[in-house]
Design an enzyme around this catalytic site. Sequence first.
Site, short mmCIF file in Angstrom:
data_model
loop_
_atom_site.label_atom_id
_atom_site.label_comp_id
_atom_site.label_asym_id
_atom_site.label_seq_id
_atom_site.Cartn_x
_atom_site.Cartn_y
_atom_site.Cartn_z
N ASP A 13 0.82 -1.21 0.00
CA ASP A 13 0.00 0.00 0.00
C ASP A 13 0.86 1.26 0.00
O ASP A 13 1.97 1.26 0.53
CB ASP A 13 -0.92 -0.02 1.23
CG ASP A 13 -2.07 0.96 1.10
OD1 ASP A 13 -2.45 1.30 -0.05
OD2 ASP A 13 -2.60 1.39 2.14
N GLY A 14 0.32 2.32 -0.60
CA GLY A 14 0.98 3.62 -0.54
C GLY A 14 1.51 4.16 -1.86
O GLY A 14 2.15 5.21 -1.89
N ASN A 15 1.20 3.48 -2.94
CA ASN A 15 1.68 3.94 -4.26
C ASN A 15 1.18 5.34 -4.60
O ASN A 15 1.95 6.18 -5.08
CB ASN A 15 1.17 3.01 -5.37
CG ASN A 15 1.79 1.64 -5.33
OD1 ASN A 15 2.73 1.42 -4.57
ND2 ASN A 15 1.26 0.72 -6.12
N ARG A 17 -0.05 7.79 -2.64
CA ARG A 17 0.49 8.86 -1.78
C ARG A 17 1.95 9.14 -2.11
O ARG A 17 2.41 10.28 -2.06
CB ARG A 17 0.34 8.46 -0.30
CG ARG A 17 -1.05 8.70 0.24
CD ARG A 17 -1.26 7.99 1.55
NE ARG A 17 -1.43 6.56 1.35
CZ ARG A 17 -1.32 5.66 2.33
NH1 ARG A 17 -0.99 6.03 3.54
NH2 ARG A 17 -1.51 4.39 2.07
N ARG A 26 -1.03 9.54 -9.61
CA ARG A 26 -1.00 8.26 -8.90
C ARG A 26 -0.42 7.13 -9.75
O ARG A 26 0.23 6.21 -9.23
CB ARG A 26 -2.41 7.89 -8.42
CG ARG A 26 -2.99 8.88 -7.40
CD ARG A 26 -4.43 8.53 -7.02
NE ARG A 26 -4.56 7.15 -6.59
CZ ARG A 26 -4.33 6.72 -5.35
NH1 ARG A 26 -4.00 7.56 -4.41
NH2 ARG A 26 -4.47 5.44 -5.05
N HIS A 30 2.10 3.70 -9.12
CA HIS A 30 1.84 2.29 -9.45
C HIS A 30 2.99 1.72 -10.30
O HIS A 30 3.40 0.57 -10.11
CB HIS A 30 0.51 2.15 -10.20
CG HIS A 30 -0.68 2.52 -9.35
ND1 HIS A 30 -0.85 2.06 -8.07
CD2 HIS A 30 -1.75 3.33 -9.60
CE1 HIS A 30 -1.98 2.56 -7.57
NE2 HIS A 30 -2.54 3.34 -8.47
N THR A 60 -10.99 -6.82 -4.57
CA THR A 60 -12.36 -6.80 -5.09
C THR A 60 -13.00 -5.43 -4.85
O THR A 60 -14.00 -5.11 -5.48
CB THR A 60 -13.23 -7.88 -4.41
OG1 THR A 60 -13.01 -7.84 -2.99
CG2 THR A 60 -12.89 -9.28 -4.91
N LEU A 125 10.50 -20.40 -5.58
CA LEU A 125 9.46 -19.61 -4.90
C LEU A 125 8.13 -19.69 -5.64
O LEU A 125 8.10 -19.73 -6.87
CB LEU A 125 9.92 -18.14 -4.86
CG LEU A 125 8.97 -17.15 -4.16
CD1 LEU A 125 9.05 -17.31 -2.65
CD2 LEU A 125 9.30 -15.72 -4.56
N SER A 180 -7.77 -5.03 5.12
CA SER A 180 -8.45 -4.71 3.86
C SER A 180 -8.84 -5.95 3.05
O SER A 180 -8.64 -5.99 1.83
CB SER A 180 -7.57 -3.77 3.01
OG SER A 180 -7.30 -2.58 3.70
C1 IPE Z 1 -5.30 -2.69 -0.17
O1 IPE Z 1 -5.03 -1.34 -0.30
C2 IPE Z 1 -5.34 -3.33 -1.54
C3 IPE Z 1 -4.06 -3.48 -2.21
C4 IPE Z 1 -2.90 -3.16 -1.71
C5 IPE Z 1 -4.12 -4.05 -3.53
P1 IPE Z 1 -6.21 -0.28 -0.38
O2 IPE Z 1 -5.56 1.05 -0.53
O3 IPE Z 1 -7.19 -0.67 -1.41
O4 IPE Z 1 -6.88 -0.43 1.05
P2 IPE Z 1 -7.78 0.57 1.90
O5 IPE Z 1 -8.85 1.09 0.99
O6 IPE Z 1 -6.89 1.67 2.37
O7 IPE Z 1 -8.29 -0.25 3.03
C1 IPE Z 2 -1.70 0.24 -3.39
O1 IPE Z 2 -1.46 1.60 -3.38
C2 IPE Z 2 -1.92 -0.29 -4.80
C3 IPE Z 2 -3.32 -0.64 -5.09
C4 IPE Z 2 -4.31 -0.66 -4.22
C5 IPE Z 2 -3.61 -1.02 -6.45
P1 IPE Z 2 -2.64 2.65 -3.36
O2 IPE Z 2 -3.06 2.93 -4.76
O3 IPE Z 2 -3.74 2.19 -2.45
O4 IPE Z 2 -1.93 3.92 -2.75
P2 IPE Z 2 -2.48 4.87 -1.62
O5 IPE Z 2 -2.83 4.01 -0.43
O6 IPE Z 2 -3.67 5.58 -2.16
O7 IPE Z 2 -1.35 5.79 -1.31
MG MG Z 3 -4.13 2.40 -0.47
#
Ligand code: IPE
Ligand code: IPE
Ligand code: MG
Length: 225
Positions: A13-15, A17, A26, A30, A60, A125, A180
């Site tokens: 998570d965090g791509n 931001r 964004r 990714h 999902t 792996l 999540s």
């Molecule tokens: C969880 O991240 C899903 C993936 C990393 C693919 P999200 O960004 O979708 O989760 P929430 O919405 O913050 O819970």
């Molecule tokens: C996780 O990063 C990747 C996916 C859910 C596809 P996010 O796209 O959720 O990045 P943030 O959490 O909004 O920073």
């Molecule tokens: Mg996220």
Amino acid sequence: MSNRPSHIAIIMDGNGRWAEAQGRNRSHGHEQGAEIVRTITSYCSNHPEIDQLSLYAFSTENWKRPKLEVEFLMKLLEKYLKSERSTYLNNNVRFEPIGDLSIFSKSLRKVIDDLQNATHDCNGLVQNLALNYGARDEIVRAVNNLLPHTPITVEQLNNALDCKHNIDLLIRTGGDHRLSNFLLWQSAYAELFFTDTLWPDFTTKELETIIKKFRTVERRFGGLN
Ligand code: IPE
Ligand code: IPE
Ligand code: MG
């Protein structure tokens, strides 16, 4: 005896931001995130104790995002799975998609199938890549596949899931402390690690630090040590 990180799962998570913090869109996050997937997979494939690496790539619930972002993610996924074929093969990594793939376009499903077939005999792996994955959806699909055979046992339900392997170590990047809808069943006794590091900044060095801490945890599984 120290714990063995046989199955590691990561909520990447965090791509978004990460990119926004640099004034970029964004999508850039990714793209960078995909680079880190390669680095971490390759590290894990060379680690003698790691057998399975489960990565949350698209949930999902992620369909709720703006259409343009979803489209970008689908294209990026297709590009990644095509261009990384040799990386999988060179590292002896077996690609196993988990999630409900029926929703994807025919061309994306073909790319997924091709990579799965191409890496079928890789015995290093296993990378479980979660695509249109939700743990509740996975469990409901499994139960429906077992019907009308009831009552079912824990073992039967487990074996009907997309991912049949208990998680030892679950990591979430990006600062939030939640699952999540990722691998809820398989995480029953996972050790949970949360880091503020945004996924595009995650490094093998940080993974090593987490594994080191994980090794020293006393895992009791309900018993007494
Ligand atoms: C969880 O991240 C899903 C993936 C990393 C693919 P999200 O960004 O979708 O989760 P929430 O919405 O913050 O819970
Ligand atoms: C996780 O990063 C990747 C996916 C859910 C596809 P996010 O796209 O959720 O990045 P943030 O959490 O909004 O920073
Ligand atoms: Mg996220």
